[in-house]
Motif scaffolding. Sequence first.
Motif, PDB file in Angstrom:
ATOM      1  N   LEU A  39       0.820  -1.202   0.000  1.00 12.51           N
ATOM      2  CA  LEU A  39       0.000   0.000   0.000  1.00 12.51           C
ATOM      3  C   LEU A  39       0.857   1.256   0.000  1.00 12.51           C
ATOM      4  N   VAL A  40       1.933   1.268   0.768  1.00  9.16           N
ATOM      5  CA  VAL A  40       2.828   2.423   0.781  1.00  9.16           C
ATOM      6  C   VAL A  40       3.421   2.637  -0.606  1.00  9.16           C
ATOM      7  N   SER A  41       3.785   1.546  -1.284  1.00  6.59           N
ATOM      8  CA  SER A  41       4.376   1.670  -2.618  1.00  6.59           C
ATOM      9  C   SER A  41       3.369   2.191  -3.631  1.00  6.59           C
ATOM     10  N   VAL A  42       2.093   1.857  -3.453  1.00  4.91           N
ATOM     11  CA  VAL A  42       1.050   2.318  -4.371  1.00  4.91           C
ATOM     12  C   VAL A  42       0.761   3.796  -4.149  1.00  4.91           C
ATOM     13  N   GLY A  43       0.581   4.191  -2.873  1.00  5.58           N
ATOM     14  CA  GLY A  43       0.337   5.578  -2.530  1.00  5.58           C
ATOM     15  C   GLY A  43      -1.074   6.041  -2.862  1.00  5.58           C
ATOM     16  N   GLY A  44      -1.393   7.255  -2.413  1.00  5.21           N
ATOM     17  CA  GLY A  44      -2.682   7.853  -2.710  1.00  5.21           C
ATOM     18  C   GLY A  44      -3.716   7.613  -1.631  1.00  5.21           C
ATOM     19  N   THR A  45      -4.845   8.300  -1.759  1.00  6.39           N
ATOM     20  CA  THR A  45      -5.884   8.226  -0.736  1.00  6.39           C
ATOM     21  C   THR A  45      -6.571   6.874  -0.696  1.00  6.39           C
ATOM     22  N   ALA A  46      -6.680   6.207  -1.847  1.00  2.00           N
ATOM     23  CA  ALA A  46      -7.296   4.875  -1.841  1.00  2.00           C
ATOM     24  C   ALA A  46      -6.430   3.897  -1.053  1.00  2.00           C
ATOM     25  N   ALA A  47      -5.104   3.980  -1.236  1.00  2.00           N
ATOM     26  CA  ALA A  47      -4.200   3.115  -0.480  1.00  2.00           C
ATOM     27  C   ALA A  47      -4.270   3.443   1.010  1.00  2.00           C
ATOM     28  N   LEU A  48      -4.370   4.725   1.334  1.00  2.00           N
ATOM     29  CA  LEU A  48      -4.501   5.122   2.735  1.00  2.00           C
ATOM     30  C   LEU A  48      -5.780   4.550   3.346  1.00  2.00           C
ATOM     31  N   ALA A  49      -6.892   4.641   2.626  1.00  2.00           N
ATOM     32  CA  ALA A  49      -8.154   4.099   3.134  1.00  2.00           C
ATOM     33  C   ALA A  49      -8.058   2.596   3.350  1.00  2.00           C
ATOM     34  N   ALA A  50      -7.427   1.895   2.411  1.00  2.00           N
ATOM     35  CA  ALA A  50      -7.269   0.447   2.554  1.00  2.00           C
ATOM     36  C   ALA A  50      -6.376   0.109   3.743  1.00  2.00           C
ATOM     37  N   CYS A  51      -5.336   0.924   3.949  1.00  2.00           N
ATOM     38  CA  CYS A  51      -4.427   0.723   5.073  1.00  2.00           C
ATOM     39  C   CYS A  51      -5.171   0.882   6.401  1.00  2.00           C
ATOM     40  N   LEU A  52      -5.973   1.938   6.507  1.00  2.00           N
ATOM     41  CA  LEU A  52      -6.733   2.167   7.738  1.00  2.00           C
ATOM     42  C   LEU A  52      -7.766   1.068   7.959  1.00  2.00           C
ATOM     43  N   ASP A  53      -8.412   0.605   6.887  1.00  2.00           N
ATOM     44  CA  ASP A  53      -9.388  -0.481   7.009  1.00  2.00           C
ATOM     45  C   ASP A  53      -8.720  -1.746   7.527  1.00  2.00           C
ATOM     46  N   ALA A  54      -7.547  -2.057   6.966  1.00  2.00           N
ATOM     47  CA  ALA A  54      -6.842  -3.276   7.374  1.00  2.00           C
ATOM     48  C   ALA A  54      -6.428  -3.197   8.844  1.00  2.00           C
TER      49      ALA A  54
END
Length: 420
Positions: free
Chosen positions: A16-31
């Motif tokens: 997710l860090v490598s992908v970046g962006g708000t969608a990756a951030l949302a997925a990170c917080l969900d996980a």
Amino acid sequence: MTRSESVSRREYFKWLVSVGGTAALAACLDAQNEAPGEESVPIPKGDPSERPDRQHAWNDALETDDAGNYRLPTHHVLVAFNLLDDPTADDADTVESALRSIESAYGYDSDGLLFTVGYGPSYFERLSADSPIPEPRALTSIEDPVFDEFDGLIHLASDKPDVVLEAESALFGELSKPNGVEMDATLNGIVERADPRRTGFLGTGQPAAHADEIGGLPDGISEETPAFMGFKSGFQSSQAPEDRVTLQSGPYAGGTTTHLETLDIQLRAWFTQEDHWLRVAKTFSPEHAAEGTVGETGEKLDTATGAAEAAEQTASDARTEGVVGHAQKTARARDEDGTAPLLRRDFNTTDRDVPGLHFLAHQRTIDDYVRVRQAMAGEDIDGVGQRVNNGLLQYIFVVRRGNFLVPPRSKRSLPGIGEA
């Protein structure tokens, strides 16, 4: 099955860090919220007044390992940027407001956020000013790198993957309240992101966590290895003190310089062509290998590698052993009192879908870096090949180079334009 269910959580967060962006951030917080049996630990908020004037002064905020070596944060993002227009004093004030908002959002430690903002030669050319740092160039005869030519570079680092993602998004106006703190300003309209965006990771077991991204972990590499090539780094004796890399005079006194070198690593060849003895000899020195002073991953070395002593035997090792070590070659460029001139803040990466390293180093002058890098190249050593048996050169290949000035915090926001 989602990706977060099909791979380890640790690997998922790095991805997710490598992908970046708000969608990756949302997925990170969900996980993180879905983690069974794990209690959410609040991210500490910060106070800009508690941060030192030297942007690169991270050591007081870092944790240490059992031996006392500083431990860098786990997650890293390097965001390149270019100016959108000729900057003004108002722009400088806006940039400083954005950076202070980020400092208010996160504590000054590895659980919060550590960061630096640097500027390349092209930034100073934009101001029609003499650049305090040189253009990057090839430093050895066996490389043909791409050069970083963008105006600036932001280095974000934290043990929390959501912190680096959130801070990056907040700086560029993609969310307004990082860690619940309102942004007073953003970088939008003043700078824009440039390619490549670079990411990476550190920590015990990290190469194993990224095995799928590089086609599997080669036989012979431990699941607990801290770095792709199998050995710890960042030993105190091999690191410059922060004072050593700090500019002592001139308009940017209190700052430092950064050289960023991106390397591809032929990891499978490293572990299939060499046994442990030779990996130790090529990483440290033949004497280290013969005396068994390193251990499986460098755990026997404590805070000192012994590279300075081995440096004196580099020429004789080449003649008698037919091999020299990376560390002993590099130590030949230390100061007269034995102090290392570079402060490494480097980290592993799989950005290019191969094992790699973003070798980020701070030093007082770029000439210091050149001196160390040319000592590491060992082109003056008789008895070994240009790459073969010459430290790690048979397995690492330079992809990119860039030079940056990292001013003190008081001048970090569009230096030469205005001071906050």
